[in-house]
Scaffold this motif. Structure first.
Motif, PDB file in Angstrom:
ATOM      1  N   TYR A 167       0.825  -1.203   0.000  1.00 55.62           N
ATOM      2  CA  TYR A 167       0.000   0.000   0.000  1.00 55.62           C
ATOM      3  C   TYR A 167       0.864   1.260   0.000  1.00 55.62           C
ATOM      4  N   ARG A 168       1.959   1.213   0.756  1.00 59.08           N
ATOM      5  CA  ARG A 168       2.840   2.388   0.803  1.00 59.08           C
ATOM      6  C   ARG A 168       3.491   2.639  -0.542  1.00 59.08           C
ATOM      7  N   LEU A 169       3.862   1.565  -1.240  1.00 59.85           N
ATOM      8  CA  LEU A 169       4.467   1.725  -2.567  1.00 59.85           C
ATOM      9  C   LEU A 169       3.454   2.249  -3.580  1.00 59.85           C
ATOM     10  N   LEU A 170       2.198   1.862  -3.429  1.00 64.84           N
ATOM     11  CA  LEU A 170       1.147   2.304  -4.349  1.00 64.84           C
ATOM     12  C   LEU A 170       0.548   3.648  -3.950  1.00 64.84           C
ATOM     13  N   GLY A 171       0.927   4.165  -2.788  1.00 63.05           N
ATOM     14  CA  GLY A 171       0.389   5.442  -2.337  1.00 63.05           C
ATOM     15  C   GLY A 171      -1.074   5.396  -1.969  1.00 63.05           C
ATOM     16  N   VAL A 172      -1.510   4.305  -1.367  1.00 59.15           N
ATOM     17  CA  VAL A 172      -2.916   4.148  -0.991  1.00 59.15           C
ATOM     18  C   VAL A 172      -3.243   5.033   0.215  1.00 59.15           C
ATOM     19  N   GLU A 173      -4.446   5.591   0.219  1.00 55.37           N
ATOM     20  CA  GLU A 173      -4.889   6.420   1.342  1.00 55.37           C
ATOM     21  C   GLU A 173      -5.007   5.571   2.609  1.00 55.37           C
ATOM     22  N   PRO A 174      -4.776   6.178   3.780  1.00 54.34           N
ATOM     23  CA  PRO A 174      -4.816   5.432   5.047  1.00 54.34           C
ATOM     24  C   PRO A 174      -6.168   4.738   5.264  1.00 54.34           C
ATOM     25  N   PHE A 175      -6.113   3.506   5.715  1.00 53.80           N
ATOM     26  CA  PHE A 175      -7.325   2.746   6.045  1.00 53.80           C
ATOM     27  C   PHE A 175      -6.941   1.583   6.956  1.00 53.80           C
ATOM     28  N   VAL A 176      -7.905   1.044   7.642  1.00 56.08           N
ATOM     29  CA  VAL A 176      -7.731  -0.155   8.472  1.00 56.08           C
ATOM     30  C   VAL A 176      -9.004  -0.986   8.351  1.00 56.08           C
ATOM     31  N   VAL A 177      -8.837  -2.256   8.020  1.00 58.08           N
ATOM     32  CA  VAL A 177      -9.978  -3.167   7.950  1.00 58.08           C
ATOM     33  C   VAL A 177     -10.112  -3.845   9.306  1.00 58.08           C
ATOM     34  N   GLY A 178     -11.221  -3.569   9.987  1.00 54.18           N
ATOM     35  CA  GLY A 178     -11.449  -4.160  11.304  1.00 54.18           C
ATOM     36  C   GLY A 178     -11.874  -5.610  11.205  1.00 54.18           C
ATOM     37  N   LEU A 179     -11.409  -6.424  12.144  1.00 53.88           N
ATOM     38  CA  LEU A 179     -11.768  -7.834  12.195  1.00 53.88           C
ATOM     39  C   LEU A 179     -12.448  -8.131  13.524  1.00 53.88           C
ATOM     40  N   MET A 180     -13.315  -9.138  13.513  1.00 54.90           N
ATOM     41  CA  MET A 180     -14.016  -9.514  14.726  1.00 54.90           C
ATOM     42  C   MET A 180     -14.044 -11.025  14.878  1.00 54.90           C
ATOM     43  N   ASN A 181     -14.323 -11.460  16.074  1.00 57.23           N
ATOM     44  CA  ASN A 181     -14.424 -12.888  16.374  1.00 57.23           C
ATOM     45  C   ASN A 181     -15.854 -13.188  16.828  1.00 57.23           C
ATOM     46  N   THR A 182     -16.424 -14.291  16.310  1.00 54.15           N
ATOM     47  CA  THR A 182     -17.824 -14.595  16.613  1.00 54.15           C
ATOM     48  C   THR A 182     -18.009 -15.914  17.361  1.00 54.15           C
ATOM     49  N   ARG A 189      -8.308  -4.784   0.562  1.00 53.82           N
ATOM     50  CA  ARG A 189      -8.638  -3.356   0.527  1.00 53.82           C
ATOM     51  C   ARG A 189      -9.975  -3.125  -0.172  1.00 53.82           C
ATOM     52  N   PHE A 190     -10.188  -3.811  -1.302  1.00 53.76           N
ATOM     53  CA  PHE A 190     -11.421  -3.595  -2.058  1.00 53.76           C
ATOM     54  C   PHE A 190     -12.638  -4.097  -1.281  1.00 53.76           C
ATOM     55  N   LEU A 191     -12.577  -5.347  -0.817  1.00 47.16           N
ATOM     56  CA  LEU A 191     -13.733  -5.920  -0.136  1.00 47.16           C
ATOM     57  C   LEU A 191     -13.901  -5.387   1.281  1.00 47.16           C
ATOM     58  N   GLY A 192     -12.777  -5.087   1.937  1.00 46.28           N
ATOM     59  CA  GLY A 192     -12.861  -4.624   3.317  1.00 46.28           C
ATOM     60  C   GLY A 192     -13.338  -3.202   3.465  1.00 46.28           C
ATOM     61  N   THR A 193     -13.165  -2.397   2.421  1.00 44.75           N
ATOM     62  CA  THR A 193     -13.585  -0.990   2.498  1.00 44.75           C
ATOM     63  C   THR A 193     -14.818  -0.697   1.640  1.00 44.75           C
ATOM     64  N   TYR A 194     -15.305  -1.709   0.901  1.00 42.81           N
ATOM     65  CA  TYR A 194     -16.462  -1.492   0.023  1.00 42.81           C
ATOM     66  C   TYR A 194     -17.741  -1.403   0.854  1.00 42.81           C
ATOM     67  N   GLN A 195     -18.545  -0.383   0.567  1.00 39.48           N
ATOM     68  CA  GLN A 195     -19.816  -0.197   1.266  1.00 39.48           C
ATOM     69  C   GLN A 195     -20.896   0.220   0.281  1.00 39.48           C
ATOM     70  N   VAL A 196     -22.057  -0.376   0.412  1.00 39.57           N
ATOM     71  CA  VAL A 196     -23.187   0.034  -0.423  1.00 39.57           C
ATOM     72  C   VAL A 196     -23.804   1.311   0.123  1.00 39.57           C
ATOM     73  N   SER A 197     -23.560   1.579   1.420  1.00 39.73           N
ATOM     74  CA  SER A 197     -24.084   2.781   2.063  1.00 39.73           C
ATOM     75  C   SER A 197     -23.243   3.082   3.294  1.00 39.73           C
ATOM     76  N   PRO A 198     -23.031   4.366   3.616  1.00 40.44           N
ATOM     77  CA  PRO A 198     -22.278   4.709   4.834  1.00 40.44           C
ATOM     78  C   PRO A 198     -22.947   4.191   6.108  1.00 40.44           C
ATOM     79  N   ASP A 199     -24.228   3.891   6.014  1.00 38.88           N
ATOM     80  CA  ASP A 199     -24.960   3.401   7.184  1.00 38.88           C
ATOM     81  C   ASP A 199     -24.691   1.911   7.465  1.00 38.88           C
ATOM     82  N   VAL A 200     -24.056   1.234   6.477  1.00 34.86           N
ATOM     83  CA  VAL A 200     -23.799  -0.205   6.629  1.00 34.86           C
ATOM     84  C   VAL A 200     -22.301  -0.405   6.841  1.00 34.86           C
TER      85      VAL A 200
END
Length: 263
Positions: A72-87, A160-171
């Motif tokens: 991501y640093r080499l590609l210059g991607v904007e800062p993000f973090v994909v949160g993970l959870m345990n169920t 990055r694509f699947l972890g940050t993709y949202q159909v709506s900001p509410d989801v």
């Protein structure tokens, strides 16, 4: 005169003879069992070591979920973090165990391949042993390259694509640790296997089953198959990630054409 010729023929045949001819079937079975037990023991030991090194192990496994990752640093991607959870109650422990065993097998794989080759090689002639060494070594290197490419490029782009993709900001996205690790391991195995294409084509070419002219003639059909394979490997639907996966596979196909003999 005939005695001298017989001696030469006998010495030639003894050079290519199998040194393990004196062993019985049960002797071979005992040897195979001993080698398999050594492989399992080393894999288990390395798995325990990986299990004990929990923090460094999961620092590596979880690195692609953050924009701090090298790619991501080499590609210059904007800062993000994909949160993970345990169920699940036991899910984190079982995932820790599974990832540690996979890491142990990955590190032990050169020794495992050596043990398999050492068991089979006595039954091979000198030229067959040379070809077998080339095949095993090339297959291992190509699998390692495919796995590394997935970890450094394809899987991070997928996350990055699947972890940050949202159909709506509410989801909000709520990815599970199980889903994350399963996707990483599955994609690594699949891409490692796909990278065996040049080795498989070379073997088929040596056997006379596959010819260079055939691969050139059906190059357009191969491109369609490559796109289908790339779509199966990548769970994303964007054209960019699909191209990132399809491009190296296509290059492998072109390399395979060069490796396959015409006759």
């Amino acid at each position: 005169m005939s005695t001298e010729a017989d001696n030469v023929a006998q010495s030639d045949s003894s050079e290519g003879a199998n040194p393990a001819d004196g062993l019985t079937f049960w002797d071979h079975l005992d040897e195979l069992r001993a080698r398999l037990l050594r492989c399992l023991a080393l894999t288990a030991v390395l798995g325990v070591v990986a299990f004990a090194l929990k923090e460094p192990l999961f620092d590596i496994v979880l690195a692609p979920r953050s924009s701090d990752f090298l790619t991501y640093r080499l590609l210059g991607v904007e800062p993000f973090v994909v949160g993970l959870m345990n169920t699940g109650l036991t899910e984190q422990f079982m995932i820790h165990l599974k990832v540690a065993l996979y890491a142990g097998l990955l590190v032990a794989s050169p020794y495992v391949l050596y043990q398999i080759f050492a068991f089979v090689s006595p039954a091979l002639y000198a030229n067959e042993r040379r070809y077998a060494t080339q095949i095993v070594g090339s297959a291992y290197v190509m699998f390692a390259v495919g796995t590394l490419l997935n970890y450094l490029l394809i899987f991070p782009l997928t996350v990055r694509f699947l972890g940050t993709y949202q159909v709506s900001p509410d989801v909000a996205n709520m990815l599970t640790l199980q889903s994350y690790t399963d996707t990483l391991i599955t994609m690594s195995l699949l891409l490692g296997l796909v990278f065996e294409l040049p080795v498989v084509c070379w073997i088929l070419g040596r056997m006379g089953v596959l010819k260079r002219s055939f691969m050139r003639e059906y190059r357009r059909h191969a491109v369609v198959v490559i796109l289908v394979i790339a779509a199966i490997i990548t769970p994303t639907t964007d054209a960019f990630t699909l191209s990132i996966v399809a491009l190296p596979i296509w290059l492998l196909y072109e390399l395979s054409i060069l490796l396959v003999r015409e006759n």
